[in-house]
Design a protein around this motif. Structure first.
Motif, short mmCIF file in Angstrom:
data_model
loop_
_atom_site.label_atom_id
_atom_site.label_comp_id
_atom_site.label_asym_id
_atom_site.label_seq_id
_atom_site.Cartn_x
_atom_site.Cartn_y
_atom_site.Cartn_z
N GLY A 1 -9.88 -17.44 14.52
CA GLY A 1 -8.79 -18.35 14.85
C GLY A 1 -9.10 -19.81 14.61
N GLY A 2 -10.27 -20.11 14.12
CA GLY A 2 -10.65 -21.49 13.84
C GLY A 2 -10.29 -21.87 12.42
N GLY A 3 -10.80 -23.00 12.00
CA GLY A 3 -10.53 -23.49 10.65
C GLY A 3 -11.34 -22.74 9.60
N SER A 4 -10.82 -22.76 8.39
CA SER A 4 -11.53 -22.10 7.30
C SER A 4 -12.62 -23.00 6.71
CB SER A 4 -10.56 -21.68 6.20
OG SER A 4 -9.91 -22.81 5.66
N ARG A 5 -12.57 -24.29 7.03
CA ARG A 5 -13.58 -25.23 6.54
C ARG A 5 -14.06 -26.10 7.71
NH1 ARG A 5 -14.13 -26.59 1.05
NH2 ARG A 5 -12.84 -25.32 -0.29
N TYR A 6 -15.20 -25.73 8.27
CA TYR A 6 -15.82 -26.54 9.31
C TYR A 6 -17.13 -27.07 8.74
CZ TYR A 6 -18.51 -27.88 13.37
OH TYR A 6 -19.27 -28.60 14.25
N TYR A 7 -17.24 -28.39 8.67
CA TYR A 7 -18.44 -29.04 8.14
C TYR A 7 -19.28 -29.56 9.30
CZ TYR A 7 -16.07 -28.97 3.66
OH TYR A 7 -15.43 -28.58 2.51
N PRO A 8 -20.50 -29.05 9.45
CA PRO A 8 -21.38 -29.59 10.49
C PRO A 8 -21.60 -31.09 10.25
CG PRO A 8 -22.25 -27.52 9.66
CD PRO A 8 -21.11 -27.92 8.76
#
Length: 160
Positions: free
Chosen positions: A35-42
């Motif tokens: 359910g989160g984003g498809s692009r999470y950048y640390p």
């Protein structure tokens, strides 16, 4: 003797507001299955930072302690190693110089948490092409292509 576990992150240094630096990992994680984003950048703001230049590729060690939220997180840097960039054949600038210059161009000025997804030097045209995305809107925003003319040397960073 008590040993402290050190966590290490390898990322691009993007913003410097002394005594803090913002580093962003160009490799994203996909949390869409949960359910989160498809692009999470640390990305993290680090305190206790020395004075590396924007655009540098850095490895940052932390004590593994808790981070302050919200995104991008905050942590204390225990140690920072900066890679030594080398200009590609036919180029005057290193990738760090090109990134630093590209982030100052009008095409990139509205990007809040820049992610350098790609960087390429074209010896024929004498220009760098950067693919930059805003980590804050990565799931909805498009990447921006920024062209940086390969020049002898980029000026000092001044009061960044």
């Amino acid at each position: 003797m008590h040993q402290v576990k050190m966590d290490s992150l390898v990322m691009w240094l993007i913003v410097k507001t002394l005594p803090f630096i913002l580093v962003v990992d160009p490799a994203y994680e996909d949390f869409s299955a949960n359910g989160g984003g498809s692009r999470y950048y640390p990305a993290k703001w680090f305190s206790n930072a020395p004075d590396p230049q924007i655009g540098s590729y850095v490895e940052v060690w932390t004590d593994g302690g808790p981070e302050n939220e919200p995104y991008p997180g905050q942590a204390r840097a225990e140690k920072i190693a900066v890679s030594c960039p080398v200009a590609p054949d036919g180029a005057h600038m290193t990738d760090a110089d090109a990134i630093r210059s590209g982030l100052l161009l009008p095409d990139a000025e509205n990007i809040r948490v820049p992610v350098i997804e790609d960087k390429r030097f074209d010896a024929h045209s004498g220009a760098w092409t950067l693919l930059i995305r805003d980590a804050m809107t990565a799931n909805e925003g498009q990447a921006v292509h920024v062209t940086v003319k390969d020049e002898e040397q980029v000026g000092k960073q001044g009061g960044e």
